[in-house]
Design an enzyme around this catalytic site. Structure first.
Site, PDB file in Angstrom:
ATOM      1  N   GLY A 174       0.791  -1.193   0.087  1.00  0.00           N
ATOM      2  CA  GLY A 174       0.044   0.074   0.027  1.00  0.00           C
ATOM      3  C   GLY A 174       0.672   1.196  -0.130  1.00  0.00           C
ATOM      4  O   GLY A 174       0.334   2.309  -0.248  1.00  0.00           O
ATOM      5  N   ASP A 175       2.007   1.288   0.403  1.00  0.00           N
ATOM      6  CA  ASP A 175       3.005   2.399   0.306  1.00  0.00           C
ATOM      7  C   ASP A 175       4.229   2.092  -0.002  1.00  0.00           C
ATOM      8  O   ASP A 175       5.417   2.774   0.705  1.00  0.00           O
ATOM      9  CB  ASP A 175       2.751   3.293   1.654  1.00  0.00           C
ATOM     10  N   LEU A 176       4.641   1.089  -1.131  1.00  0.00           N
ATOM     11  CA  LEU A 176       6.012   0.980  -1.498  1.00  0.00           C
ATOM     12  C   LEU A 176       6.689   2.066  -2.014  1.00  0.00           C
ATOM     13  O   LEU A 176       6.178   2.694  -3.077  1.00  0.00           O
ATOM     14  CB  LEU A 176       5.693  -0.433  -2.413  1.00  0.00           C
TER      15      LEU A 176
END
Length: 322
Positions: free
Chosen positions: A152-154
């Site tokens: 979700g927030d790579l």
């Protein structure tokens, strides 16, 4: 059976907003200083010390505001995610050791990674092999996806380097705890979303460019992975000269980072860039799975002539001719 038990535990903890006592770290952590060490997309990061043996730990405290969802809803989502994160065990994923609720209401504790994040690492060590690092990131992402976890927030800031020089994915799952983070306007400072890494299906334009109230997926993670490739190949963030507002408009209209004129950094090549291009496809369904990315990068590592088979992402072309 183990996975079924884990799902039941996660469901129960999410329903009642509680965590098992065993999830609380037993070592005494020092009280936080006046300011956090740094900040992440969704949290403040504190460097705290075990008062017994002076070992350093990273404590990530989720930022929660009055305008966010009711605190009980956040607590329930937090407990569900902690159950998952605590069970993750992989050499390319940061291990969550537990929580420290006596210090912060919503937090996760992990070992302190003094080498910093992956982009800082390659800047400090120009000889670091980018391909080896990207393989490690792909391996960690594949592990998460196989275990039904969307990061979700790579981004490079969330990929830390351990003592052995291997990348470890961190901050996975945090974006799902505070739902309202996903709909912050692009002009809002300090929002949890990092627009430079967002897949186009998560973005929308109009009077105000913003992030949709849409859940991240495996395929949006793969898009974000392509931006990590860009960072390691070029040495800078994607679209370094553009504002968040402009990036949203560019990405939704199909614009992507330009190909660098040369591939001078160790482990970079035209073939690696071609993998990134497949990962940033505008249509989510046409992006490869993380396991396919991993297989293709391993193929590049083992020899561009592809004597051991074709890369399912790049097709039948010899990688040395890309």
């Amino acid at each position: 059976m183990q996975r079924r038990c884990l799902r039941a535990l996660r469901k129960t903890c999410g329903l009642y907003g509680i965590l098992p006592d065993s999830y609380t770290v037993t070592y005494p952590l020092s009280k936080p200083n006046q300011r956090p060490f740094t900040r992440g997309g969704f949290c403040d990061i504190w460097k705290l010390t075990d008062e017994t043996n002076e070992k350093a730990y990273a404590v990530k405290s989720l930022r929660v505001y009055e305008k966010d969802d009711p605190i009980e809803k956040i607590r329930k989502r937090y407990c569900k995610e902690v159950i998952v994160c605590k069970r993750v065990k992989h050499e390319n994923v940061l291990t969550i050791e537990g929580v420290a609720s006596n210090i912060f209401e919503f937090c996760m504790v992990s070992e302190w990674m003094k080498r910093g994040n992956i982009l800082d690492h390659v800047k400090a060590d120009p000889t670091a092999n980018r391909l080896e690092l990207l393989i490690g990131v792909a391996r960690g992402l594949d592990y998460l996806h196989r275990n039904e976890i969307v990061h979700g927030d790579l981004k490079s800031a969330n990929i830390l380097i351990d003592e052995g020089g291997s990348p470890r994915l961190s901050d996975f799952g945090l974006c799902s705890i505070t739902k309202n983070i996903e709909t912050v306007n692009a002009s809002t400072p300090n929002s949890g979303v990092t627009y430079r890494y967002c897949a186009p299906e998560l973005l929308e334009t109009g009077e105000v460019a913003k992030v949709k109230n849409t859940k991240a997926t495996n395929k949006s993670d793969v898009y974000s992975y392509s931006m990590v490739v860009v960072e390691l190949v070029t040495g800078s963030v994607p679209f370094p000269d553009s504002t968040d507002y402009n990036i949203i408009h560019m990405v939704t209209k199909g614009k992507r980072p330009p190909k660098p004129p040369r591939f001078d950094a160790p482990g970079t090549s035209k073939a690696v860039w071609e993998v990134a291009k497949k990962c940033w496809h505008g249509t989510a369904d046409k992006r490869p799975e993380a396991v396919q990315v991993l297989q293709c990068l391993n193929g590049i590592k083992n020899g561009g002539e592809r004597t051991h088979g074709e890369c399912s992402i790049l097709g039948s072309e010899k990688l040395t001719n890309l």
